[in-house]
Design an enzyme around this catalytic site. Sequence first.
Site, PDB file in Angstrom:
ATOM      1  N   SER A  70      46.350  49.215 -45.287  1.00  0.00           N
ATOM      2  CA  SER A  70      46.975  48.206 -44.428  1.00  0.00           C
ATOM      3  C   SER A  70      46.432  46.796 -44.651  1.00  0.00           C
ATOM      4  CB  SER A  70      46.802  48.584 -42.954  1.00  0.00           C
ATOM      5  OG  SER A  70      45.446  48.477 -42.557  1.00  0.00           O
ATOM      6  N   LYS A 115      41.782  44.503 -39.005  1.00  0.00           N
ATOM      7  CA  LYS A 115      42.988  43.673 -39.121  1.00  0.00           C
ATOM      8  C   LYS A 115      42.570  42.205 -39.190  1.00  0.00           C
ATOM      9  CE  LYS A 115      45.698  47.270 -38.455  1.00  0.00           C
ATOM     10  NZ  LYS A 115      46.464  47.852 -39.586  1.00  0.00           N
TER      11      LYS A 115
END
Length: 233
Positions: A70, A115
């Site tokens: 990701s 993230k």
Amino acid sequence: MDTEAQPTERDRSSLPGSPGAEGRSRFALVSRLAPWLPGGRTTLTVLVCLVFLLLLNAFVVQPFQIPSGSMEQGLRIGDRVLVNKLAYRFGAPPRRGDVVVFDGTGYFGNGDYVKRVVGVGGDHVVCCGKEGRLEVNGRPVDETAFLRPGDTPSSVPFDVVVPAGRLFLLGDHRSRSSDSRDHLGSPGGGMVPVSDVIGRAEWIVWPYAHWRHLTRPSAYARVPAASTGGAHG
């Protein structure tokens, strides 16, 4: 005639608080502890090192392994990163562009996640704007320096205002990242509390070929402060 006794060099070394006395005190402590341990001083040295590493891991830096793609292409599956756990402990909040590790329990799912911070408290985050880019507080953000080649800023449109004390977080590999966009209808609206941030990812330390320092990109430098008091990127 001055009758006060003046300590000789040998006397000075045994005065309380002198470097010599302190060194001998530490040596005596080791000598007393070592016989009680199997392996003596070697075992004691190993135990001291382990305690030091545990304290370092608990309060200063902690290694994390990247489990998914990701955050490609910057962070790849299997990379080990060192996370600075003191980065936000003394009043400095997360800033736009920081790569952070956080506890996503109750927001993203059980476990820790990595993230990039896209919006901080008070920010108005929109995708996509007139230029087909992510916009923060009305300013388009050029994410080409870290967005995975071939990805668009988002295939899912959104228009959100980040509540105070929370973060809007996206992965760099947008087409493979489950992030704040996918949890807008969940508790907290996909916004993670700053208090759940474990720290800022600082270094890729393994594999050696990927070794590098993770710096904050300049893409957010021109984003204006939110009208409700958001921080500059």
